[in-house]
Design a protein around this motif. Structure first.
Motif, PDB file in Angstrom:
ATOM      1  N   SER A 161      -2.173   9.684  -7.814  1.00 53.45           N
ATOM      2  CA  SER A 161      -1.748  10.909  -7.152  1.00 53.45           C
ATOM      3  C   SER A 161      -2.862  11.635  -6.421  1.00 53.45           C
ATOM      4  CB  SER A 161      -1.126  11.872  -8.172  1.00 53.45           C
ATOM      5  OG  SER A 161      -2.049  12.156  -9.215  1.00 53.45           O
ATOM      6  N   ALA A 162      -4.124  11.350  -6.739  1.00 54.00           N
ATOM      7  CA  ALA A 162      -5.220  12.111  -6.130  1.00 54.00           C
ATOM      8  C   ALA A 162      -6.546  11.389  -6.295  1.00 54.00           C
ATOM      9  CB  ALA A 162      -5.307  13.502  -6.760  1.00 54.00           C
ATOM     10  N   ILE A 163      -7.508  11.793  -5.470  1.00 55.05           N
ATOM     11  CA  ILE A 163      -8.904  11.397  -5.653  1.00 55.05           C
ATOM     12  C   ILE A 163      -9.662  12.693  -5.953  1.00 55.05           C
ATOM     13  CG2 ILE A 163      -9.235  11.363  -3.136  1.00 55.05           C
ATOM     14  CD1 ILE A 163     -11.525   9.334  -3.632  1.00 55.05           C
ATOM     15  N   ASP A 164     -10.193  12.800  -7.160  1.00 52.90           N
ATOM     16  CA  ASP A 164     -10.766  14.056  -7.631  1.00 52.90           C
ATOM     17  C   ASP A 164     -12.273  13.957  -7.788  1.00 52.90           C
ATOM     18  OD1 ASP A 164      -8.300  15.454  -7.921  1.00 52.90           O
ATOM     19  OD2 ASP A 164      -7.902  14.284  -9.741  1.00 52.90           O
ATOM     20  N   PRO A 165     -13.040  14.888  -7.183  1.00 51.68           N
ATOM     21  CA  PRO A 165     -14.483  14.928  -7.422  1.00 51.68           C
ATOM     22  C   PRO A 165     -14.763  15.398  -8.843  1.00 51.68           C
ATOM     23  CG  PRO A 165     -13.799  16.820  -6.108  1.00 51.68           C
ATOM     24  CD  PRO A 165     -12.586  15.950  -6.258  1.00 51.68           C
ATOM     25  N   ILE A 166     -15.647  14.695  -9.560  1.00 52.91           N
ATOM     26  CA  ILE A 166     -15.922  15.063 -10.948  1.00 52.91           C
ATOM     27  C   ILE A 166     -17.398  15.324 -11.215  1.00 52.91           C
ATOM     28  CG2 ILE A 166     -13.891  13.972 -11.961  1.00 52.91           C
ATOM     29  CD1 ILE A 166     -15.551  11.505 -12.550  1.00 52.91           C
ATOM     30  N   LEU A 167     -18.287  14.809 -10.372  1.00 54.83           N
ATOM     31  CA  LEU A 167     -19.727  14.985 -10.560  1.00 54.83           C
ATOM     32  C   LEU A 167     -20.423  14.981  -9.207  1.00 54.83           C
ATOM     33  CD1 LEU A 167     -20.819  12.508 -13.412  1.00 54.83           C
ATOM     34  CD2 LEU A 167     -21.037  14.994 -13.482  1.00 54.83           C
ATOM     35  N   ILE A 168     -21.560  15.684  -9.140  1.00 47.22           N
ATOM     36  CA  ILE A 168     -22.430  15.579  -7.974  1.00 47.22           C
ATOM     37  C   ILE A 168     -23.712  14.866  -8.409  1.00 47.22           C
ATOM     38  CG2 ILE A 168     -23.675  16.793  -6.150  1.00 47.22           C
ATOM     39  CD1 ILE A 168     -20.672  17.101  -5.978  1.00 47.22           C
ATOM     40  N   LEU A 169     -23.957  13.701  -7.830  1.00 51.23           N
ATOM     41  CA  LEU A 169     -25.171  12.935  -8.098  1.00 51.23           C
ATOM     42  C   LEU A 169     -26.143  13.245  -6.963  1.00 51.23           C
ATOM     43  CD1 LEU A 169     -23.391   9.559  -8.917  1.00 51.23           C
ATOM     44  CD2 LEU A 169     -24.073  11.341 -10.528  1.00 51.23           C
ATOM     45  N   GLN A 170     -27.083  14.143  -7.209  1.00 54.10           N
ATOM     46  CA  GLN A 170     -27.952  14.633  -6.144  1.00 54.10           C
ATOM     47  C   GLN A 170     -28.967  13.565  -5.724  1.00 54.10           C
ATOM     48  OE1 GLN A 170     -29.145  18.410  -8.191  1.00 54.10           O
ATOM     49  NE2 GLN A 170     -28.583  19.310  -6.233  1.00 54.10           N
ATOM     50  N   LYS A 171     -28.655  12.882  -4.631  1.00 53.24           N
ATOM     51  CA  LYS A 171     -29.563  11.877  -4.090  1.00 53.24           C
ATOM     52  C   LYS A 171     -30.422  12.432  -2.945  1.00 53.24           C
ATOM     53  CE  LYS A 171     -25.905   9.128  -3.791  1.00 53.24           C
ATOM     54  NZ  LYS A 171     -25.042   7.978  -3.467  1.00 53.24           N
ATOM     55  N   LYS A 172     -30.015  13.601  -2.431  1.00 46.87           N
ATOM     56  CA  LYS A 172     -30.770  14.324  -1.403  1.00 46.87           C
ATOM     57  C   LYS A 172     -31.110  13.410  -0.216  1.00 46.87           C
ATOM     58  CE  LYS A 172     -32.296  17.597  -4.884  1.00 46.87           C
ATOM     59  NZ  LYS A 172     -33.395  18.201  -5.663  1.00 46.87           N
ATOM     60  N   ASN A 173     -32.375  13.349   0.182  1.00 39.40           N
ATOM     61  CA  ASN A 173     -32.730  12.564   1.372  1.00 39.40           C
ATOM     62  C   ASN A 173     -32.802  11.063   1.086  1.00 39.40           C
ATOM     63  OD1 ASN A 173     -35.023  13.102  -0.225  1.00 39.40           O
ATOM     64  ND2 ASN A 173     -36.405  12.644   1.462  1.00 39.40           N
ATOM     65  N   HIS A 174     -32.389  10.638  -0.112  1.00 36.78           N
ATOM     66  CA  HIS A 174     -32.365   9.211  -0.453  1.00 36.78           C
ATOM     67  C   HIS A 174     -30.971   8.605  -0.265  1.00 36.78           C
ATOM     68  CE1 HIS A 174     -36.388   9.721  -2.059  1.00 36.78           C
ATOM     69  NE2 HIS A 174     -35.951  10.728  -2.787  1.00 36.78           N
ATOM     70  N   VAL A 175     -30.051   9.394   0.290  1.00 35.40           N
ATOM     71  CA  VAL A 175     -28.706   8.894   0.586  1.00 35.40           C
ATOM     72  C   VAL A 175     -28.760   8.009   1.823  1.00 35.40           C
ATOM     73  CG1 VAL A 175     -26.359   9.556   1.223  1.00 35.40           C
ATOM     74  CG2 VAL A 175     -27.634  10.941  -0.405  1.00 35.40           C
ATOM     75  N   VAL A 220       0.844  -1.197   0.000  1.00 35.61           N
ATOM     76  CA  VAL A 220       0.000   0.000   0.000  1.00 35.61           C
ATOM     77  C   VAL A 220       0.879   1.246   0.000  1.00 35.61           C
ATOM     78  CG1 VAL A 220      -1.731   1.321   1.270  1.00 35.61           C
ATOM     79  CG2 VAL A 220      -1.876  -1.187   1.197  1.00 35.61           C
ATOM     80  N   GLU A 221       0.667   2.102  -1.004  1.00 38.06           N
ATOM     81  CA  GLU A 221       1.383   3.370  -1.112  1.00 38.06           C
ATOM     82  C   GLU A 221       0.537   4.539  -0.619  1.00 38.06           C
ATOM     83  OE1 GLU A 221       4.599   4.379  -2.888  1.00 38.06           O
ATOM     84  OE2 GLU A 221       4.954   2.404  -2.007  1.00 38.06           O
ATOM     85  N   LYS A 222      -0.794   4.435  -0.773  1.00 35.53           N
ATOM     86  CA  LYS A 222      -1.674   5.543  -0.438  1.00 35.53           C
ATOM     87  C   LYS A 222      -3.063   4.992  -0.162  1.00 35.53           C
ATOM     88  CE  LYS A 222      -0.790   9.186  -2.698  1.00 35.53           C
ATOM     89  NZ  LYS A 222      -0.641  10.241  -3.725  1.00 35.53           N
ATOM     90  N   SER A 223      -3.808   5.709   0.674  1.00 37.04           N
ATOM     91  CA  SER A 223      -5.177   5.304   0.987  1.00 37.04           C
ATOM     92  C   SER A 223      -6.110   6.498   0.864  1.00 37.04           C
ATOM     93  CB  SER A 223      -5.263   4.738   2.412  1.00 37.04           C
ATOM     94  OG  SER A 223      -4.483   3.562   2.539  1.00 37.04           O
ATOM     95  N   TYR A 224      -7.348   6.220   0.454  1.00 36.59           N
ATOM     96  CA  TYR A 224      -8.358   7.266   0.323  1.00 36.59           C
ATOM     97  C   TYR A 224      -9.636   6.850   1.049  1.00 36.59           C
ATOM     98  CZ  TYR A 224      -5.537   9.112  -3.575  1.00 36.59           C
ATOM     99  OH  TYR A 224      -4.536   9.622  -4.355  1.00 36.59           O
ATOM    100  N   ILE A 225     -10.357   7.824   1.563  1.00 36.20           N
ATOM    101  CA  ILE A 225     -11.629   7.673   2.272  1.00 36.20           C
ATOM    102  C   ILE A 225     -11.434   6.718   3.459  1.00 36.20           C
ATOM    103  CG2 ILE A 225     -14.098   7.186   2.091  1.00 36.20           C
ATOM    104  CD1 ILE A 225     -14.010   7.769  -0.835  1.00 36.20           C
ATOM    105  N   MET A 226     -10.902   7.292   4.525  1.00 48.55           N
ATOM    106  CA  MET A 226     -10.544   6.508   5.696  1.00 48.55           C
ATOM    107  C   MET A 226     -11.787   6.164   6.514  1.00 48.55           C
ATOM    108  SD  MET A 226      -7.351   6.446   5.097  1.00 48.55           S
ATOM    109  CE  MET A 226      -6.781   5.609   6.568  1.00 48.55           C
ATOM    110  N   PHE A 227     -11.822   4.954   7.061  1.00 55.80           N
ATOM    111  CA  PHE A 227     -12.872   4.553   7.986  1.00 55.80           C
ATOM    112  C   PHE A 227     -12.546   5.083   9.386  1.00 55.80           C
ATOM    113  CE2 PHE A 227     -13.333   0.876   4.949  1.00 55.80           C
ATOM    114  CZ  PHE A 227     -14.586   1.246   4.487  1.00 55.80           C
ATOM    115  N   ASP A 228     -13.586   5.452  10.112  1.00 56.11           N
ATOM    116  CA  ASP A 228     -13.420   5.859  11.499  1.00 56.11           C
ATOM    117  C   ASP A 228     -12.868   4.688  12.313  1.00 56.11           C
ATOM    118  OD1 ASP A 228     -14.655   6.099  14.414  1.00 56.11           O
ATOM    119  OD2 ASP A 228     -14.509   8.120  13.574  1.00 56.11           O
ATOM    120  N   SER A 229     -12.080   5.003  13.317  1.00 57.13           N
ATOM    121  CA  SER A 229     -11.446   3.942  14.121  1.00 57.13           C
ATOM    122  C   SER A 229     -12.467   3.082  14.864  1.00 57.13           C
ATOM    123  CB  SER A 229     -10.470   4.562  15.126  1.00 57.13           C
ATOM    124  OG  SER A 229     -11.149   5.459  15.991  1.00 57.13           O
ATOM    125  N   THR A 230     -13.690   3.606  15.037  1.00 59.33           N
ATOM    126  CA  THR A 230     -14.730   2.839  15.736  1.00 59.33           C
ATOM    127  C   THR A 230     -15.584   2.001  14.784  1.00 59.33           C
ATOM    128  OG1 THR A 230     -16.326   4.669  15.591  1.00 59.33           O
ATOM    129  CG2 THR A 230     -14.866   4.613  17.519  1.00 59.33           C
TER     130      THR A 230
END
Length: 377
Positions: A243-257, A195-205
């Motif tokens: 080298s990065a994790i880049d946001p490219i789109l917003i998928l509006q799920k609103k209260n259905h997330v 493992v060289e890099k990690s993205y979107i870390m889980f909470d320790s709990t």
């Protein structure tokens, strides 16, 4: 750590904004505008069935696949080039290759737990540089085969802190989607499989159940030339690179997330008619997005033009996950299809022979499917 801070700030900004058309975020002193697609606003929309695959096709190739060996249920397209086609089968745990005319070149299946064998084809990657097939078995094996199935190399991967392989880029960098055994959703591995890099870390709990549910509810994809992912607690679609994790789109799920509370329990306990968007599958190509999802007990399919921000097609598929939009043959006959192979330049489809016997000579009803390759405009 820097990437983690940027990600947290980005998610906080998403939660606070009410902008209707574009999401604006500040990242490292830059202002970036992201397209926003109103997924939630179209959940109950009527079917929109005017789109055809013909409308975005520059050229179309129809390749009947040899029936010397019949394919099993739900085969997947693993690789397409001008000279070679590779089909992967979960039913028989096999890999078949065909030439550009659809003639069978090779086939292998090595299921077992001995040397040179795998239990399950968790990930298959064709290396065009040396014409070999890499097979990852999630039991901890990494195998390399010739196209005709000769085992050339075998590694036992011990004490790995990552999950299933999701993508391998042209440079050989490995991208994973992790589950309960790792501390992050995504890991980037070097050529030594460390493992060289990690993205979107889980909470320790976070519990193993939570991590497994989180990973399960991330999207699946047939997109071949990039690693795209959206996680279940947010609206953002990301493109992942070494080298990065880049946001490219917003998928509006609103209260259905989905919520953390749902994942902390068990995603499998949700009633079918729950109001969350789950089991998503998305593909990104050219200026289009295909978004499949499960909502209120049924699968649906939305097709979006990203440049205009408009939904241009919608199908309510019920329980039929493999339905799709129309392709129209020269005869005028229509068949509903969903691509099984997606790049910015080509789409690949497998068409059952009974749907194209009137348009392609020499086919029999029980023959292997026809591979259709669409070159995009």
């Amino acid at each position: 750590m820097k990437n983690q801070v940027v990600f947290i700030l980005f998610m906080l900004l998403l939660a606070c904004t009410n902008k209707p058309h574009k999401e604006v975020l500040m990242e490292e002193g830059k202002i970036t505008s992201l397209p926003m697609l109103d997924i939630a606003g179209n959940l109950s929309a009527s079917e929109l069935d005017t789109f055809t695959w013909n409308s975005i096709a520059k050229t179309v190739r129809m390749i009947p696949l040899s029936s010397k060996r019949l394919l099993g249920r739900a085969p997947e397209i693993n690789y397409i080039s001008d000279e070679l086609i590779i089909i992967e089968e979960a039913q028989f745990q096999s890999v078949s290759s065909y030439d550009s005319k659809g003639r069978l070149k090779s086939y292998f299946s090595h299921v077992g737990q001995g040397p040179g064998e795998y239990v399950y084809l968790t990930y298959v990657k064709f290396d065009k540089q040396d014409s070999t097939v890499m097979v990852f078995d999630n039991n901890g094996k990494l195998l390399k085969y010739s196209l005709d199935g000769k085992c050339l190399d075998e590694k036992i991967l011990k004490d790995r802190q990552w999950g299933n392989i999701a993508y391998i880029d042209p440079e050989g960098i490995v991208y994973t989607k992790n589950a309960s055994g790792a501390n992050s959703l995504i890991s980037i591995l070097n050529r030594e499989w460390n493992v060289e890099k990690s993205y979107i870390m889980f909470d320790s709990t976070a519990t193993d159940r939570y991590k497994a549910g989180f990973t399960l509810m991330c999207n699946r994809t047939f997109t071949q030339d990039k690693y795209v992912i959206t996680h279940p607690l947010g609206d953002t679609l990301y493109s992942v690179s070494k080298s990065a994790i880049d946001p490219i789109l917003i998928l509006q799920k609103k209260n259905h997330v989905l919520t953390s509370d749902v994942l902390k329990e068990s995603i499998m306990k949700l009633p079918k008619d729950n109001d969350f968007i789950t089991y998503t599958h998305l593909d990104l190509f050219s200026s289009y997005l295909i978004y499949r999802y499960y909502w209120h007990g049924n699968f649906s399919l939305q097709l979006w033009n990203i440049e205009t921000g408009k939904m241009i097609g919608k199908m309510n598929m019920g329980q039929n996950y493999q339905s799709g939009f129309n392709y129209v043959f020269d005869s005028g006959k229509k068949v509903r299809l969903i691509p099984l192979y997606v790049t910015d330049d080509y789409l690949g489809f497998l068409i059952p022979t009974e749907n194209c016997m009137d348009d392609i000579e020499g086919l029999k009803e029980d023959d292997n499917p026809v591979l259709m390759i669409i070159e995009l405009k």
